[in-house]
Design an enzyme around this catalytic site. Structure first.
Site, PDB file in Angstrom:
ATOM      1  N   GLY A  17     -12.714  -4.193   1.461  1.00 42.96           N
ATOM      2  CA  GLY A  17     -14.124  -3.789   1.538  1.00 42.96           C
ATOM      3  C   GLY A  17     -14.538  -2.859   0.407  1.00 42.96           C
ATOM      4  O   GLY A  17     -15.630  -2.990  -0.153  1.00 42.96           O
ATOM      5  N   ARG A  76       0.826  -1.213   0.000  1.00 37.56           N
ATOM      6  CA  ARG A  76       0.000   0.000   0.000  1.00 37.56           C
ATOM      7  C   ARG A  76       0.861   1.264   0.000  1.00 37.56           C
ATOM      8  O   ARG A  76       0.510   2.269  -0.627  1.00 37.56           O
ATOM      9  CB  ARG A  76      -0.951  -0.001   1.195  1.00 37.56           C
ATOM     10  N   GLY A  92      -8.248  -8.987  -0.122  1.00 36.61           N
ATOM     11  CA  GLY A  92      -7.059  -9.488   0.559  1.00 36.61           C
ATOM     12  C   GLY A  92      -6.683 -10.916   0.195  1.00 36.61           C
ATOM     13  O   GLY A  92      -5.542 -11.201  -0.176  1.00 36.61           O
ATOM     14  N   LYS A 118     -18.408 -17.660   2.340  1.00 36.07           N
ATOM     15  CA  LYS A 118     -19.829 -17.513   2.640  1.00 36.07           C
ATOM     16  C   LYS A 118     -20.628 -16.783   1.580  1.00 36.07           C
ATOM     17  O   LYS A 118     -20.225 -15.730   1.107  1.00 36.07           O
ATOM     18  CB  LYS A 118     -19.983 -16.751   3.952  1.00 36.07           C
TER      19      LYS A 118
HETATM   20  C1  3PG Z   1      -8.770  -1.499   4.770  1.00 35.74           C
HETATM   21  O1  3PG Z   1      -7.742  -1.869   5.343  1.00 35.74           O
HETATM   22  O2  3PG Z   1      -9.539  -2.293   4.188  1.00 35.74           O
HETATM   23  C2  3PG Z   1      -9.068  -0.041   4.704  1.00 35.74           C
HETATM   24  O3  3PG Z   1      -7.986   0.706   5.167  1.00 35.74           O
HETATM   25  C3  3PG Z   1     -10.324   0.291   5.480  1.00 35.74           C
HETATM   26  O4  3PG Z   1     -10.185  -0.046   6.832  1.00 35.74           O
HETATM   27  P1  3PG Z   1     -11.490  -0.228   7.729  1.00 35.74           P
HETATM   28  O5  3PG Z   1     -12.180  -1.467   7.243  1.00 35.74           O
HETATM   29  O6  3PG Z   1     -11.013  -0.328   9.162  1.00 35.74           O
HETATM   30  O7  3PG Z   1     -12.364   1.000   7.511  1.00 35.74           O
HETATM   31 MG    MG Z   2     -11.179  -3.795   6.150  1.00 40.35          MG
END
Ligand code: 3PG
Ligand code: MG
Length: 396
Positions: A377, A37, A354, A197
């Site tokens: 996310g 990142r 991920g 899931k």
């Molecule tokens: C992540 O690591 O997916 C982003 O930085 C967002 O983090 P968060 O899910 O804690 O908002």
């Molecule tokens: Mg996250």
């Protein structure tokens, strides 16, 4: 694609540039264990600095409840400095006296990182007074944190209403790549969705069947679909209460002319552990005390030939228990095949999440994909067709 202002549209010389980056990196005993990142945002940082802007980094780390030294950005700042090969200052707070003094002391081209924005609970609330306090530190706001753009927080969204809002280079690349994959893709489009899931990816499946020509469903979630179709899955992980939902999605796919590609055979073991003895079985012969841990060889052939038929691939989630040897075979085979097609210029391939990135790295093909998103996310919500607040605020 809607237009975004980029670093080509703003003169940053002499300006205080609040640069939102995602520094939520994996750490072990005070050391950053994956620099991806940071490497992604490094070009944006150095470009602004080289143009004479004062680079003020804003980022969150972890999910602290208030100030917590364990979630300080200080060790991450050292990693940023190491990656870009320049000094990076650090201020112990992201607003107030400490931050104001540190910013006031900056010269053109300097780089400063402010402490974890989430040390203030107002960050996640997108609190107007907190947004104003952040905004007072800068002249423009550059958002280079696609992976945090699903959060409508002060530093990821609120600032865009207070200051000129600009997409950073990583954000720009991400939006262009994603547009190529689902916005205005070259058809036919295939999606691969895996993971454990169905329940966590319902919105995703519902959106994709409307948009893509073929959808491969793998991983634990495929078991739920097989079970819903009356196939015996033994002791496999599945959400049996979602059988009706699964059938509804299959129905929706049929109406939308989206071909659903489910496993036609499966690798079954009797223990969920690495190197557990295993065999491939046809779907009519899954042992009642066995567990499906990967797609079988016939399924791999099917997935690969479906990839051959596609011009664009979008991928989220492994198709087997890829973290356990040898149940990574299906995921590795599809990853390598998609990479080869991409290298041969036959496929535009975009992957994110991920687990998916970890699988592509393990297969050593991440660099061969057209684009690999570091977002988790945010990538998922984008694939679900949801507007991302941190992206919407950048549209002009
Ligand atoms: C992540 O690591 O997916 C982003 O930085 C967002 O983090 P968060 O899910 O804690 O908002
Ligand atoms: Mg996250």
């Amino acid at each position: 694609m809607a237009k975004f202002r980029t670093l080509d549209d703003v003169d940053v010389k002499g300006k205080r540039v609040l640069l939102r980056v995602d520094l939520n990196v994996p750490m072990e005993s005070g050391k950053v264990t994956d620099l991806t990142r940071i490497e992604r945002v490094a070009p944006t940082i150095t470009e602004i600095a080289d143009k004479g802007g004062k680079v003020i980094l804003l980022a969150h780390f972890g999910r602290p409840k208030g100030r917590d030294p364990k979630e300080s950005l200080k060790p991450v700042t050292a990693a940023v400095s190491q990656v870009i090969g320049r000094p990076v200052g650090f201020a112990d707070d992201c607003i107030g006296d400490v931050a104001e003094k540190a910013v006031a002391a900056m010269k053109d081209g300097d780089i400063l990182c402010l402490e974890n924005t989430r040390f203030h609970k107002e960050e996640e609330k997108n609190d107007p007074a907190f947004v104003a306090a952040l905004a007072s530190l800068g002249d423009v706001w550059v958002n280079d944190a696609f992976s945090a753009a699903h959060r409508a927080h002060a530093s990821t969204e609120g600032l865009g209403h207070k200051l000129p809002a600009i997409a950073g280079r990583t954000m720009q690349a991400e939006l262009e790549a994603l547009d190529k994959a689902l916005g205005a893709p070259k058809k036919p489009v295939i999606a691969i969705v895996g993971g454990a899931k169905v329940s966590s990816k319902l919105d995703l499946l519902e959106n994709l069947v409307q948009k893509v020509d073929a959808l491969v469903i793998g991983g634990g979630m495929a078991n739920t679909f097989l079970h819903a179709q009356g196939i015996g899955i033994g002791k496999s992980l599945a959400e049996k209460d979602l059988a009706a939902t699964a059938l509804r999605i299959l129905d929706k796919a049929e109406k939308a002319n989206c071909a659903i590609i489910l496993p036609v055979d499966a690798v079954v073991a009797f223990h969920f552990e690495a190197n557990a003895p295993s065999h491939a079985y046809g779907l009519d012969a899954i042992p009642s005390d066995g567990m499906i841990l990967d797609v079988g060889p016939l399924s791999i052939e099917r997935i690969n030939s479906a990839i051959d038929d596609a011009a664009t691939l979008v991928w989220n989630g492994p198709v087997g228990a890829f973290e356990l040897n040898p149940f990574d075979r299906g995921t590795m085979a599809a990853a390598k095949h998609a990479a080869a097609r991409t290298k041969a210029k036959r496929l535009v391939s975009v992957a994110g999440g991920g687990d998916t990135v970890a699988a592509l790295n393990a297969a050593k093909v991440a660099n061969d994909f057209t684009y690999v998103s570091t977002a988790g996310g945010a990538f998922l919500e984008w694939m679900e067709g949801k507007p991302l607040p941190g992206v919407e605020v950048l549209r002009r």
